[in-house]
Design an enzyme around this catalytic site. Sequence first.
Site, PDB file in Angstrom:
ATOM      1  N   ASP A  56      37.215  49.072   5.061  1.00 42.15           N
ATOM      2  CA  ASP A  56      36.655  50.283   5.142  1.00 42.15           C
ATOM      3  C   ASP A  56      35.609  50.256   4.123  1.00 42.15           C
ATOM      4  OD1 ASP A  56      38.173  51.732   6.943  1.00 42.15           O
ATOM      5  OD2 ASP A  56      39.745  52.147   5.771  1.00 42.15           O
ATOM      6  N   TYR A  93      47.114  43.758  -0.134  1.00 41.37           N
ATOM      7  CA  TYR A  93      46.205  44.736  -0.616  1.00 41.37           C
ATOM      8  C   TYR A  93      46.653  45.364  -1.903  1.00 41.37           C
ATOM      9  CZ  TYR A  93      44.341  45.086   4.122  1.00 41.37           C
ATOM     10  OH  TYR A  93      43.618  44.706   5.350  1.00 41.37           O
ATOM     11  N   ARG A 105      45.056  53.278   4.116  1.00 36.83           N
ATOM     12  CA  ARG A 105      45.035  54.747   4.100  1.00 36.83           C
ATOM     13  C   ARG A 105      46.109  55.900   4.859  1.00 36.83           C
ATOM     14  NH1 ARG A 105      39.488  56.234   6.512  1.00 36.83           N
ATOM     15  NH2 ARG A 105      39.626  54.567   7.761  1.00 36.83           N
TER      16      ARG A 105
END
Length: 231
Positions: free
Chosen positions: A53, A81, A187
């Site tokens: 993103d 991540y 997210r």
Amino acid sequence: MAFSLDELREGQVFIIDKPLDWTSFDVVKKIRYNIRKTHQLKKFKVGHAGTLDPKATGVLVICVGKFTKRITEFQSQTKTYRAKLKLGATTESYDTEQPEDQTFPIKHITLEKISKALKNFEGKITQIPPAHSAIKVNGTRVYKLARAGEEVEIPPRKVHIHRIEILHFEMPFLEIEVVCEKGTYIRTLAHDIGLALDSGAYLTQLCRTQSGEFNLEKSDNAPLDLDFFKP
């Protein structure tokens, strides 16, 4: 970093630390532009192996030449991540791309409650991708529909999260490390963690530190010529 045209055509992999606010396609365009300009070509194959993103940074695998045939192989590899969440609030995009739209109580949230909630997200789980994402519904990317104010029903998907580890917690911020398979939306994970804590949450920072065998230590931004080309 310089490659001959023959070396580029035979295939190369560039491991880019994607800059904040660049799209993954911005990176592809810049590398393709640099190769075409340097070697005076009208076209050249360049692609990325796994979207990041705009509000995320970190490892973006770029394939050029014949290595574009390996994109699916690289996409399927495990990702790691580092994510920073703000608890007690939400945004429409589940990250900082949109402003906060709701706030929620956080006084009841403890480290023990967080640890217990995170365990429920390890293994094979179901996610609904965010409305501000690049997936397509009926041939249109859903973020375009969201920005136009249209509501769209996004089908859920199965994803696999191997591990979630708490790195730091200081209210209202929670930092975690996530090891997962392709297709996982961090997210959405942040948003769902907020719900599991009887509150809200959204991403304030996200960095992909590893994609398969590639990590930030092996990244090289030379192909971007960042001082000269901006998205």
